[in-house]
Write a protein that holds these residues in place. Structure first.
Motif, PDB file in Angstrom:
ATOM      1  N   UNK A 146       1.170  -1.121  -0.243  1.00 49.00           N
ATOM      2  CA  UNK A 146       0.156   0.129   0.128  1.00 49.00           C
ATOM      3  C   UNK A 146       0.748   1.065   0.118  1.00 49.00           C
ATOM      4  N   UNK A 147       1.664   1.291   1.517  1.00 51.77           N
ATOM      5  CA  UNK A 147       2.664   2.339   1.149  1.00 51.77           C
ATOM      6  C   UNK A 147       3.300   2.725   0.238  1.00 51.77           C
ATOM      7  N   UNK A 148       4.182   1.859  -0.618  1.00 54.98           N
ATOM      8  CA  UNK A 148       4.603   1.271  -2.165  1.00 54.98           C
ATOM      9  C   UNK A 148       3.833   1.792  -3.106  1.00 54.98           C
ATOM     10  N   UNK A 149       2.506   1.716  -3.695  1.00 48.71           N
ATOM     11  CA  UNK A 149       1.652   2.366  -4.691  1.00 48.71           C
ATOM     12  C   UNK A 149       1.511   3.533  -4.255  1.00 48.71           C
ATOM     13  N   UNK A 150       1.358   4.505  -2.987  1.00 49.03           N
ATOM     14  CA  UNK A 150       0.955   5.241  -2.706  1.00 49.03           C
ATOM     15  C   UNK A 150       2.320   6.684  -3.027  1.00 49.03           C
ATOM     16  N   UNK A 151       3.564   6.488  -2.682  1.00 52.23           N
ATOM     17  CA  UNK A 151       4.954   6.570  -2.847  1.00 52.23           C
ATOM     18  C   UNK A 151       5.121   6.961  -5.368  1.00 52.23           C
ATOM     19  N   UNK A 152       4.299   5.396  -5.048  1.00 49.34           N
ATOM     20  CA  UNK A 152       4.536   5.761  -7.054  1.00 49.34           C
ATOM     21  C   UNK A 152       3.194   6.733  -7.291  1.00 49.34           C
ATOM     22  N   UNK A 153       2.290   6.749  -7.031  1.00 52.16           N
ATOM     23  CA  UNK A 153       1.289   7.894  -7.356  1.00 52.16           C
ATOM     24  C   UNK A 153       1.674   9.379  -7.026  1.00 52.16           C
ATOM     25  N   UNK A 154       1.662   9.137  -5.966  1.00 48.74           N
ATOM     26  CA  UNK A 154       2.679  10.691  -6.088  1.00 48.74           C
ATOM     27  C   UNK A 154       4.251  10.837  -6.627  1.00 48.74           C
ATOM     28  N   UNK A 197      -0.678   2.391 -12.387  1.00 49.11           N
ATOM     29  CA  UNK A 197      -0.011   3.801 -12.530  1.00 49.11           C
ATOM     30  C   UNK A 197       1.038   3.977 -13.514  1.00 49.11           C
ATOM     31  N   UNK A 198       1.259   3.082 -14.041  1.00 50.70           N
ATOM     32  CA  UNK A 198       3.196   3.430 -15.034  1.00 50.70           C
ATOM     33  C   UNK A 198       2.020   3.710 -16.036  1.00 50.70           C
ATOM     34  N   UNK A 199       0.605   3.413 -16.199  1.00 48.83           N
ATOM     35  CA  UNK A 199       0.547   3.543 -16.988  1.00 48.83           C
ATOM     36  C   UNK A 199      -0.215   4.771 -17.755  1.00 48.83           C
ATOM     37  N   UNK A 200      -0.603   5.450 -16.161  1.00 47.21           N
ATOM     38  CA  UNK A 200      -1.201   6.098 -16.414  1.00 47.21           C
ATOM     39  C   UNK A 200      -0.734   8.141 -18.147  1.00 47.21           C
ATOM     40  N   UNK A 230      -1.582  15.650  -1.073  1.00 48.84           N
ATOM     41  CA  UNK A 230      -0.201  15.735  -2.191  1.00 48.84           C
ATOM     42  C   UNK A 230      -1.457  14.994  -3.106  1.00 48.84           C
ATOM     43  N   UNK A 231      -3.071  15.209  -3.899  1.00 50.18           N
ATOM     44  CA  UNK A 231      -3.181  15.680  -4.318  1.00 50.18           C
ATOM     45  C   UNK A 231      -3.328  16.081  -4.593  1.00 50.18           C
ATOM     46  N   UNK A 232      -4.259  17.858  -4.347  1.00 52.35           N
ATOM     47  CA  UNK A 232      -3.900  18.892  -4.299  1.00 52.35           C
ATOM     48  C   UNK A 232      -2.479  19.888  -5.376  1.00 52.35           C
ATOM     49  N   UNK A 233      -1.716  19.149  -4.590  1.00 55.32           N
ATOM     50  CA  UNK A 233      -0.489  19.793  -5.457  1.00 55.32           C
ATOM     51  C   UNK A 233       0.562  19.098  -6.198  1.00 55.32           C
ATOM     52  N   UNK A 234      -0.356  17.863  -6.684  1.00 53.36           N
ATOM     53  CA  UNK A 234       0.247  16.305  -7.155  1.00 53.36           C
ATOM     54  C   UNK A 234      -0.882  17.174  -8.566  1.00 53.36           C
ATOM     55  N   UNK A 235      -1.564  17.578  -8.422  1.00 50.49           N
ATOM     56  CA  UNK A 235      -2.604  18.007  -9.740  1.00 50.49           C
ATOM     57  C   UNK A 235      -2.325  19.880 -10.477  1.00 50.49           C
ATOM     58  N   UNK A 236      -1.565  20.454  -9.283  1.00 50.25           N
ATOM     59  CA  UNK A 236      -0.760  21.607  -9.741  1.00 50.25           C
ATOM     60  C   UNK A 236       0.481  21.427 -10.154  1.00 50.25           C
ATOM     61  N   UNK A 238       3.034  19.497  -9.296  1.00 52.62           N
ATOM     62  CA  UNK A 238       4.117  19.201  -7.905  1.00 52.62           C
ATOM     63  C   UNK A 238       4.413  18.225  -7.379  1.00 52.62           C
ATOM     64  N   UNK A 239       5.715  17.970  -7.430  1.00 57.87           N
ATOM     65  CA  UNK A 239       5.959  16.484  -6.847  1.00 57.87           C
ATOM     66  C   UNK A 239       6.311  16.445  -5.819  1.00 57.87           C
ATOM     67  N   UNK A 240       5.590  15.581  -4.344  1.00 55.75           N
ATOM     68  CA  UNK A 240       5.443  15.901  -3.156  1.00 55.75           C
ATOM     69  C   UNK A 240       6.244  14.244  -2.853  1.00 55.75           C
TER      70      UNK A 240
END
Ligand code: SF4
Length: 368
Positions: A146-154, A197-200, A230-236, A238-240
């Motif tokens: 779960x943590x690894x997947x979330x890190x990748x999403x950020x 996630x990599x397919x995004x 994290x979602x807000x900044x990511x969509x702006x 920004x890498x968090x």
């Protein structure tokens, strides 16, 4: 027995697996919402910090859904967290709820007590110790995935071309991980989650700002409290980088006496524990500065003494190491619109700083 536990980011997926596979029924607390917060605010002491209020509201919602046992963690050091479990128990019992509260203190501080409490969980269902260890290992693996997947999403979100695609893929990935039961199924779910996630669709020519997130663990991990930063900044664009994940924290505070690198980094500014994550906030800012991050955001619950002390020290760290730090104090009054404006002003400042250094390719909101 129907067992519940705190809601903390995505960790409920692993805890649910653990409880159910120990022969109990997991009552997953609903994701914190305005109702959760208002229940907590209504019944908590006025100056309790926001994690206390959200947890209290969550427990009430879980008890309404039939929970008979609450499993929570305690705390050590000069911060109120150590007595929060007991206070929660008293308030809930005064409200008339009938349940058992099991508060786990870090095993490094009292191994016997820790083992006794595990015994309390596995005795009613007659689960053997070897089975407990097996189920625990699988749940731990789930937490890691779960943590690894979330890190990748950020890491992927600031490059996404279609706004929201990463979040959609991430939610799909969580469903896959949730469904996996065995270690083999978990391995496959982890791989499938990574592929999703990599397919995004991504624009890798961007050079996003990099911001480190520090602060008190519960507000850093629970998106409802931190306004989904994290979602807000990511969509702006920004890498968090989040300074703490539940697996790291558990490893460093229960199995090993870890975080030595962070404490060493903090030493020139603060060389003693001040409770909560105060020392971490200082050390992590030093580490982010030495790793070339553009800025740091401190997530601090309103009235949280460790983070208030850290904030006063961070002013000097920021000046000495030339790294801008924004502190967001969070409580039930914090509004999304105000926080969004402050985030935009902060990222504008960081972009300007990069451009002043001659980096004219620095990108902000959607590469602009
Ligand atoms: S660290 Fe801060 S927010 Fe967390 S329990 Fe202690 S005082 Fe409250």
């Amino acid at each position: 027995m129907r067992v519940t536990f705190p809601h903390m980011g995505t960790s409920h997926i692993a805890f649910k697996h653990l409880i159910n596979n120990l022969g109990h029924e997991a009552i997953v607390p609903p994701a914190p919402s305005k109702r959760t917060l208002s229940l907590g605010v209504r019944h908590a002491p006025e100056f309790a910090c926001i994690p206390f209020k959200i947890l209290l509201g969550s427990y009430i919602e879980a008890l309404e859904n039939g929970a008979e046992m609450i499993i929570s963690s305690g705390g050590v050091g000069p911060c109120r967290a150590g007595i929060y479990g007991l206070l929660h128990e008293e308030i809930l019992k005064d409200l008339g709820y009938d349940f058992e509260m099991l508060i786990f203190e870090p095993p490094l501080r009292g191994l016997l007590d820790f083992i006794k409490k595990i015994g309390r969980v596995i005795r009613p269902t007659r689960v053997s110790w070897p089975t407990f260890i097996k189920v625990f290992k699988t749940s731990w693996q789930k937490l890691i995935i779960l943590d690894e997947t979330e890190i990748l999403s950020h890491q992927i979100r600031p490059y996404e071309v279609i706004r929201g695609e990463t979040t959609r893929a991430f939610k799909e990935a969580l469903t896959l991980i949730d469904k996996a039961e065995t270690r083999q199924e978990l391995d496959s779910a982890g791989q499938a989650a990574e592929m999703l996630l990599r397919d995004v669709t991504q624009d890798r020519s961007r050079k996003p700002l990099r911001i480190g997130l520090i602060g008190e663990i519960y507000v850093v991990l629970e998106p409802f409290i931190n306004l989904d930063i994290e979602k807000t900044l990511g969509e702006m664009g920004v890498e968090t980088h989040r300074s703490i994940y539940l697996t790291d924290w558990t490893r460093d505070n229960t199995v090993f006496d870890g975080e030595k690198d962070i404490k060493n980094a903090a030493k020139p500014y603060l060389n003693q524990l001040i409770g909560g994550h105060g020392i971490n906030s200082v050390g992590e800012t030093v580490l982010y500065a030495s790793n070339g991050f553009d800025g740091v955001i401190q997530l601090a619950p309103f009235t949280c003494i460790p983070e208030i002390v850290a904030k006063s020290i961070l002013n000097r760290v920021s000046r000495d190491l030339n790294i801008p730090v924004l502190t967001l104090f969070l409580d039930e009054q914090t509004g999304t619109a105000g926080a969004q404006t402050r985030l935009e002003a902060f990222t504008d400042l960081l972009l300007q700083k990069r451009r002043n250094k001659g980096d004219l390719d620095a990108t902000g909101i959607f590469g602009n």
